[in-house]
Design an enzyme around this catalytic site. Sequence first.
Site, PDB file in Angstrom:
ATOM      1  N   LYS A 120      44.367  52.136  25.285  1.00 25.22           N
ATOM      2  CA  LYS A 120      45.753  52.469  24.915  1.00 25.22           C
ATOM      3  C   LYS A 120      45.770  53.752  24.095  1.00 25.22           C
ATOM      4  CE  LYS A 120      48.768  49.364  26.171  1.00 25.22           C
ATOM      5  NZ  LYS A 120      50.080  48.920  26.278  1.00 25.22           N
ATOM      6  N   LYS A 204      42.770  51.709  43.929  1.00 25.18           N
ATOM      7  CA  LYS A 204      42.695  50.254  43.935  1.00 25.18           C
ATOM      8  C   LYS A 204      44.076  49.687  44.278  1.00 25.18           C
ATOM      9  CE  LYS A 204      41.956  46.727  40.486  1.00 25.18           C
ATOM     10  NZ  LYS A 204      41.418  46.343  39.198  1.00 25.18           N
ATOM     11  N   LYS A 207      50.288  46.697  42.653  1.00 23.23           N
ATOM     12  CA  LYS A 207      51.741  46.645  42.841  1.00 23.23           C
ATOM     13  C   LYS A 207      52.422  47.927  42.348  1.00 23.23           C
ATOM     14  CE  LYS A 207      55.661  44.114  43.239  1.00 23.23           C
ATOM     15  NZ  LYS A 207      56.075  43.248  44.335  1.00 23.23           N
TER      16      LYS A 207
END
Length: 343
Positions: A120, A204, A207
Amino acid sequence: MDKIKSGNYRVVSGITPSGSSMHIGNYFGMAKPAIELQENSGGAFLFIADLHALTTVHNSEELKGNITNVVLDYLALGLDPDKATFFRQSDVPEHSLLTVVLGNYISYGHMKRMHAFKDKLQKGTNQDSINMGLFNYPILMAADILLYKPDGVPVGEDQRQHVEITRDMAESFNKAYGKEIFPLPEAVISKETGKIVGTDGKRKMSKSLGNIIGIFEDESLIKKQIMSSYTDPNRKKSTDPGKVEGNPVFQYHDLINDDKSEVEDLKKRYREGKVGDVEVKDRLFTAHMRLFDPARKRRKELENNLDLVREILEKGAEKAGEISKKTMTEVYETLGIRNQLNV
Ligand code: TRP
């Protein structure tokens, strides 16, 4: 993975409900291996890590939907609640209780070296604005694991570090009290996990990248996803010899198509320039429907019978609770939190 299936080997694994319904990348990369763990004789504890999802999902409707989707997906795809102990993390309060304890057996410096947190930071988030749930994520995960005293923790490569820090917490706890309360579990990393390429042929399957082939969507959408998949970009006409290796459509055939002689025949003809991409994809679609049709039907049945699903989860939580309560009592006794004032 072989030792998992032999002998009295206990495994624990969590599934974070952070996205919507499953695609073939999730299935072959994660769900299928997780479901196969139920054959493991020493017991498999598989849970929906709903509390873990809070690090990213702060919308109640979205989270409700994600949790329901992942439960229905797993049950439809063959998770057998009579074999695995299948439950929701939040239904077993000991996961939260042990988290509060374990935080005392790991240093801030060590926690700061965890990937999930550091990733992050690399993505440009300011350290001071990271939520403590994300920072503490490995402690909750350690509690998930140690409650059940497993031998192994099947996870993707990205989670290896979290299993290692779990061992560190267990070790420093055991050392502090001079007893082996927590046996040290090992990470069990499956090599194939998470390597399914998307229909863009580049990244990869995911969605958010829009490069998926679904499992439970309408037939017409799945057909569209398959027909628009990337194949061999250098092949202009169906009479050109084509490349099979690294061609995502053939990777999908290998995974999905149970008619292996058909797959071999298609590969041969593709290499020789004797079959068109459309036929290869058409046959992939047919194989998809053949493989997933029972799961698609089962999912519809489950959607219409949520009482049964609730019952399954309740039973799972009960079974998990028996073990986790025992561990928690042992932990409180070891700490000195349980004393002469307890009944
Ligand atoms: N963090 C894991 C993941 O993102 C999910 C998870 C939560 C987990 N608790 C766990 C996995 C305990 C194994 C054991 O994939």
